[in-house]
Write an enzyme that holds these catalytic residues in place. Structure first.
Site, PDB file in Angstrom:
ATOM      1  N   GLU B 204       0.898  -1.443  -0.246  1.00 16.19           N
ATOM      2  CA  GLU B 204       0.022   0.108  -0.213  1.00 16.19           C
ATOM      3  C   GLU B 204       1.100   1.746  -0.007  1.00 16.19           C
ATOM      4  O   GLU B 204       0.649   2.288  -0.064  1.00 16.19           O
ATOM      5  CB  GLU B 204      -1.602   0.100   1.240  1.00 16.19           C
ATOM      6  CG  GLU B 204      -1.894  -1.216   1.275  1.00 16.19           C
ATOM      7  CD  GLU B 204      -3.264  -0.676  -0.173  1.00 16.19           C
ATOM      8  OE1 GLU B 204      -2.911   0.271  -0.397  1.00 16.19           O
ATOM      9  OE2 GLU B 204      -3.216  -1.664  -0.012  1.00 16.19           O
ATOM     10  N   SER B 484     -48.905 -29.736  35.565  1.00 16.11           N
ATOM     11  CA  SER B 484     -48.104 -30.905  36.631  1.00 16.11           C
ATOM     12  C   SER B 484     -47.617 -30.456  37.006  1.00 16.11           C
ATOM     13  O   SER B 484     -46.325 -30.648  38.182  1.00 16.11           O
ATOM     14  CB  SER B 484     -48.372 -32.629  36.515  1.00 16.11           C
ATOM     15  OG  SER B 484     -49.672 -32.274  35.500  1.00 16.11           O
TER      16      SER B 484
END
Lengths: 203, 789
Positions: B204, B484
């Site tokens: 770069e 239950s």
């Protein structure tokens, strides 16, 4: 209907033939590995719960046509945790947790209570049912003036101790002393006296 | 970064243009010499004005640069971690769990003896793992090499330099993102491999360490390349310029912006060292996209593409990431692998030419495949329902903004293995059930929660069948009648009132006059009364009539009190129907309730977070283990024994075809009215699990607790490393042989004798002779019951 009656007679007869149920049915040897491919025995007899004669459960899933023999009414095969076991304040049953316990106690002696608590909690994850760890945690909470949690940790230790055995009385006395000290420190004098009396029972 | 601030500079430039134009017109008609002088004079003044304005602009830019660069540069999302897998001798792992955990962390299996962090070897159960290490609340877990045997799932002979325990680093399971969805994992320059920096600079900005923010050589090179190829090939921007562009400026390509960028780049270079700027660049650069989430910085990109932290990357991986800078979407290695490979090789070529790597390294790297993992390890909210719970817990202590921007590290209690077993089980069984019931069962939904039964740590949460997607979190927000599942509360209230497991209950029809004049007439599931039944079996078989009678006998306020002490915070009305489960709870609330039973009567808050560290790894907060005794251990012991009976011989018998009865598992099935809800809650010595199935529109289903939820529970638990449920009998508890018909102690060989745990002094010590005829009567009745069922 007659089939049922015949079967009932058969079961009765078999039950009568069987030796009086004096001993619990020993569960098969464990290999120490519980997960994974567990194959239930096809006949159901190896693991079948020797239920009491009461209730309807023993005949569940019986298939008269295949010559299924109903299990003899026998004492429950529930494995009960041993009533007696030895207790050591330095042992958790997991060696890595023992190491953390030792190190934690050293932190505690040096006054590094937060580090001590870290160690104990990490060890509790490895050996979650070790009274020694909860007792150590209770002491650290007390040292941190966290009285309520100190009492609760001591209670938890008490609930995890075996009924009797080497060192159990000492551990109980220890736990009750922590409870007494915590109660006293938080201003509950009468509660502290009661706890101290409990502690004395075990000395 | 605000747009308005960025535009200020161009505005300043246009002001100077406006001031100049009218004056030009004014001097339009004088003599040429004087006019020339005057123009020069004006121009001079103009230049002065321009200079001043330019200086003001520069000062302004300078302030912007320093304030942003020195302040908090990024809003770093909080990272959410699973629990670290702790390895030690005697640890029991489930079948396939270790490879799963290693896979989750992208540990690579290698051969040979020299291991690098993030790799392992395995031969005949002999493992060698080189861990990566991590910072935790308890301090640094240093990277090291572990050796141990895995024998039938048990870790044995663990050595790692003296310490008999070690932790694998925790998997990242999600983040809490800022509004703009920028995600990054900050890296310090010294954590970045030199190879990476050299390659980046080679590709770069070759003059990076020599230029002053701008590179004339770079521009020249770019210009030459562009001219010679006849198209725009290279940008010629330095890394500094790129950083300025990303940091401060909009992406519009205008000349003024170019100018501003150049000025700012020079200023940045003037103020800060090359290393500081480079570090900022490495963290700022945009490198990919995952849905809404932007992948920023090399630290995160490394995890995102390779599942490995940056320091572990090899030349070919480095080249791929460096190549991505040019166009993360164009060169996306997942979507455009060929293009990405070309770009990578191009970068490798530059690395070779610039002397970053030598020929052999280059040759080896080019041969490598892309090596990108299919699914990013760092997946966004892979377990959204669990993350939801974490966020709710954290919101009590943290501001939303802090969670989204401070880079907090959140260490949770999530056990990814348990989580995925629960997900799979719910997935498979809901599908199977829908298939087998066809039209009778459509739009089935499900949810589940698993906790560590002794400490209250939540290890798994599934919020619905689409468990990978954020949505209605049924585990937390679906409040449904628990049927239950409420019964243990009724029986616990009874035990507290002096009942014991051998007490006889009347399972007979009941017509209860309600205050409003109506009559409450509950029925058994099989619509049959069962006559006299011992309490133990009434619970094990979940009989409604006996339970309803028991609740009325014990007193509804007492049942409500037990429910509250079990941890139900919701307001529960003391009406008869609560005895049979007319209480609406979420699966998480049910887990909390059963947790109190599993922890032997100690309530402990369900926790999903263990600790929070700051972004720098400093301890911030810990959520500690707490317990609070709420019940007498003897009562809980008896209740748990009855819940074990549910599995041994009651409604949850099917458990025994999945797991060994030696585990002594305990649990309870639950079915609400008209079978609208199917529940199961059960626990081993180390895990507690709750599963719910039903429909969002609350329509009827053909499912019971046993035929629905229990199936998924069974499959889940059969894949967990379970410990047996062996409780210590409390000191004031004894085992007796009891004849429920005679209601007295008998010898063990008597026909009706059942062995039960009871609290000392609850029943008479006196021993009765064996009752007669009991066996015939009961066996026969048992068969008849069977017939009816």
């Amino acid at each position: 209907m007659w089939n049922k009656l015949t079967l009932a007679m058969l079961v009765m007869w078999l039950g009568g033939c069987a030796v009086a149920p004096t001993s619990t049915v020993e569960p098969p040897q464990r290999t120490g590995n519980h997960q994974g491919a567990y194959e239930p025995s096809r006949s159901g007899s190896v693991y079948s719960t020797r239920d009491s004669g009461y209730g309807s459960t023993s005949t569940q899933g019986s298939q008269p046509s295949t010559g299924y023999v109903a299990p003899t009414p026998a004492p429950s095969s529930v494995r009960k945790a041993p009533v007696t076991a030895s207790y050591s304040e330095n042992s958790t049953g997991v060696s890595a947790a023992d190491a953390l316990l030792r190190e934690g106690k050293t932190y505690h002696q040096r006054g590094q209570y937060a580090n001590a608590a870290n160690n104990f909690e990490r060890a509790i994850r490895m050996a979650p049912r070790s009274p020694a760890l909860y007792l150590a945690m209770a002491k650290t909470r007390l040292a941190l003036n966290d009285y309520n949690n100190a009492i609760q940790m001591a209670n938890r230790a008490l609930s995890l101790l075996p009924s009797e055995g080497w060192g159990v009385s000492d551990a109980r006395a220890d736990a009750w002393t922590i409870i007494a000290d915590s109660r006293a420190a938080s201003g509950d004098r009468r509660g502290a006296e009661e706890a101290r009396a409990r502690a004395r029972e075990y000395w | 970064m605000s747009q308005s601030r960025k535009r200020k500079k161009p505005a300043a430039a246009s002001t100077s243009a406006r001031t100049s134009s009218p004056r030009k017109r004014k001097g339009g008609g004088g003599k040429s010499r004087r006019k020339g002088l005057r123009i020069w004079g004006w121009l001079f003044k103009l230049a002065l004005v321009g200079l001043v304005l330019g200086a003001v602009g520069v000062v302004y830019l300078d302030a912007r640069i320093t304030s942003h660069f020195e302040g908090k540069r990024w809003a770093i999302p909080a990272k959410v971690y699973a629990r670290p897998l702790e390895l030690y001798d005697g640890l029991q792992l489930a079948n396939g769990q270790l490879p799963f955990e290693l896979g989750l962390l992208n540990y690579r299996r290698v051969t040979g003896s020299k291991l690098e962090p993030g790799t392992y070897t395995e031969q005949y159960g002999r493992y060698q793992i080189a861990t990566r290490g991590f910072e935790s609340w308890e301090g640094n877990e240093a990277p090291r090499t572990l050796k141990f045997m895995l024998d039938h799932g048990r870790v044995e002979g663990l050595t790692s330099g003296g310490v008999a325990m070690a932790r694998l680093e925790p998997a990242v399971v999600g983040g809490i993102y800022p509004a703009h969805n920028e995600d990054r994992v900050l890296v310090k320059l010294d954590q970045v491999p030199a190879l990476m920096i050299q390659s980046l600079i080679a590709v770069e900005d070759r003059d990076y360490y020599n230029h002053f923010g701008l590179s004339l050589r770079g521009i020249g090179r770019a210009f030459w390349a562009n001219v010679s190829s006849g198209s725009v090939q290279q940008g010629g921007s330095t890394l500094t310029q790129q950083l300025v562009k990303n940091f401060y400026l909009s992406s519009k390509r205008t000349l003024t912006r170019k100018g501003t960028e150049a000025v700012m780049a020079v200023l940045l270079d003037f103020h800060y060292s090359k290393d500081e700027i480079l570090e900022a660049y490495l963290n700022e650069v945009y490198l990919g996209q995952a849905g809404k989430r932007g992948i920023y910085g090399f630290g995160l990109a490394s995890l995102f593409y390779f599942g490995q932290p940056l320091p572990e990357l090899k030349a070919h991986q480095v080249a791929l990431l460096v190549g991505l800078v040019k166009g993360p979407s164009w060169y996306d290695p997942r979507r455009n692998p060929e293009r990405a490979q070309q770009r990578r090789d191009q970068v490798l070529q530059v690395m070779l030419e610039q002397g970053v790597i030598d020929k052999t390294q280059h040759a080896a790297a080019v041969k490598q495949p892309l090596g990108v993992i299919k699914k990013p390890q760092y997946e966004d909210a892979r377990y959204p329902a669990f993350l939801d719970l974490v966020k709710r817990q954290l919101k009590q202590d943290y501001k939303d903004e802090d969670l989204r921007s401070e880079g907090l590290r959140i260490f949770t209690t999530l056990d990814p293995w348990a989580q995925e077993q629960l997900e799979q089980a719910i997935d498979q069984h809901t599908n199977q059930l829908q298939k087998s019931f066809g039209k009778r069962l459509e739009n089935l939904e499900a949810a589940g929660v698993i906790t560590a039964s002794n400490t209250g740590e939540v290890v798994a949460v599934v919020g619905g069948r689409s468990y990978r997607y954020e949505g209605f979190n049924r585990a937390l927000d679906a409040q449904r009648p628990i049927g239950s599942l409420v019964k243990p509360a009724v029986y616990l209230a009874a035990l507290e009132k002096g009942y014991h497991l051998g007490s006889i209950l009347q399972d007979e029809p009941l017509h209860y006059q309600l205050p409003n004049g109506k009559t409450w007439s509950p029925e058994n599931f099989d619509r049959q009364p069962h006559g006299e039944v011992p309490l133990l079996h009434a619970l094990a078989n979940s009989y409604n009539l006996s339970t309803a009678r028991l609740a009325l006998d014990v007193g509804l306020p007492n049942v409500v009190s037990v429910l509250q002490r079990l941890g139900v915070e919701r307001n529960v009305m003391a009406v008869p129907s609560i005895a049979l489960g007319a209480v609406d709870l979420s699966p998480l609330e049910v887990a909390k309730m059963y947790q109190t039973i599993a922890t032997e009567g100690f309530g402990n808050p369900l926790r999903s977070v263990r600790s929070v560290l700051t972004g720098n790894g400093e301890p911030l907060q810990r959520y500690e283990l707490e317990v609070q005794q709420r019940f007498d251990p003897a009562d809980i012991y008896a209740l748990v024994y009855a819940l074990q009976e549910v599995v041994r011989s009651g409604t949850a018998r099917s458990v025994n075809s999945y797991m060994s009865p030696d585990l002594n598992l305990a649990g309870k099935t639950g079915t609400s009215n008209d079978q609208r809800d199917s529940w199961f809650a059960g626990f081993s010595g180390n895990y507690l699990g709750v599963v719910w199935m039903g429909r969002d529109d609350n329509e009827k289903t053909p499912l019971t607790g046993a035929s629905g939820a229990l199936r998924a529970w069974n499959q889940t638990f059969s894949r967990l490393p379970l410990q047996p449920l062996d409780l210590n009998p409390p000191a004031d508890l004894e085992w007796i042989w009891w004849d429920p018909v005679q209601q007295g102690q008998v010898d063990s060989w008597c026909d009706n004798a059942i062995e039960i745990p009871v609290r000392r002094n609850v029943v008479s010590e006196q021993k009765l002779p064996c009752g007669s005829g009991g066996r015939l009567f009961n066996w026969f009745r048992g068969l008849m019951n069977n017939e009816r069922r």
